[in-house]
Design an enzyme around this catalytic site. Sequence first.
Site, mmCIF file in Angstrom:
data_model
loop_
_atom_site.group_PDB
_atom_site.id
_atom_site.type_symbol
_atom_site.label_atom_id
_atom_site.label_comp_id
_atom_site.label_asym_id
_atom_site.label_seq_id
_atom_site.Cartn_x
_atom_site.Cartn_y
_atom_site.Cartn_z
ATOM 1 N N PRO A 187 0.839 -1.203 0.000
ATOM 2 C CA PRO A 187 0.000 0.000 0.000
ATOM 3 C C PRO A 187 0.874 1.253 0.000
ATOM 4 C CG PRO A 187 -0.773 -1.588 1.634
ATOM 5 C CD PRO A 187 0.539 -2.092 1.124
ATOM 6 N N GLU A 188 0.496 2.208 -0.837
ATOM 7 C CA GLU A 188 1.229 3.462 -0.921
ATOM 8 C C GLU A 188 0.403 4.567 -0.270
ATOM 9 O OE1 GLU A 188 2.779 4.195 -4.883
ATOM 10 O OE2 GLU A 188 2.920 2.041 -5.292
#
Length: 293
Positions: A2-3
């Site tokens: 996840p960014e």
Amino acid sequence: MPELPEVEVIARGLHRSLVGRTMEEACHVDLTRLSDPAASLLPRILGLRIEGVRRRAKVLLMDLSDGTVLAFHLKMTGRVVHGPMREPDSHDRLFLRLDNGTLLSFSDVRKFGYVRAFSPQELQEWQFLQKVGPEPLDTDAKSLAHRIKGRKARIKALLLDQTVVAGIGNIYADESLFRAGIHPETRANRISLARAVRLFTELQAVLGQAIAENGSSIRDYVNADGDAGAFQNSFNVYGKKGSACGVCGSRLEAVCVAGRTSTFCPECQPKRGPKHQPQPSAKDGCRKKGYRP
């Protein structure tokens, strides 16, 4: 992994549903190696009320009623979900029962993520966050552009460098470089200030769009309610090597930069500068064997 947009979406969702709730009981504990030990973690958080949930870089920060901050780093496959009580499965690392009978769960298939508790002073001294660069959505594009000015490193590597700018990973680096018409292997000192400003302006636009579309779900990501994101349907280049560019029709190519697959359009993102300015389009994907997406 996840960014920034995915962690931001999770933080906003958890903030909406958790503020005012008290963590009453840990009803399942199988913490990952990098987490605080249960014997020290649980006494610091149980019985406390959740005052807010926020994000710094790719880390979820949960502010508790006595000033303690509960931090979740999701790494590659971590999830933090608020929902109804359920039975744990083999990937669940922590179940916290809340005062209204609901469940706050942390799960992680690969076990690279972790949960830790900090006092305000400990959080301020946490080296991980001390090294992180500015938030791209809270910093003007020109200031961000000056952070890469004159540097000899390739621009894709700099975008992935968390000390340069916080929260950016492979997806949003590739997508912003495409929109800005910059080849991922271009040395930063070959990029004019005006083009660098445009790059960070496009990066901010990409991040804003991704947050509005609930993030990108490639494999494991879900939001705080357990729902998938939709921004993957708007990808122009990420994971699409061999597909036709939605702007010019050229075959998308990939190179490895900083150990990561970097997909680009050779026509819209030539090494010697853009022939025309690409605009957002969409669709599907493939991955080069041996590269990390």
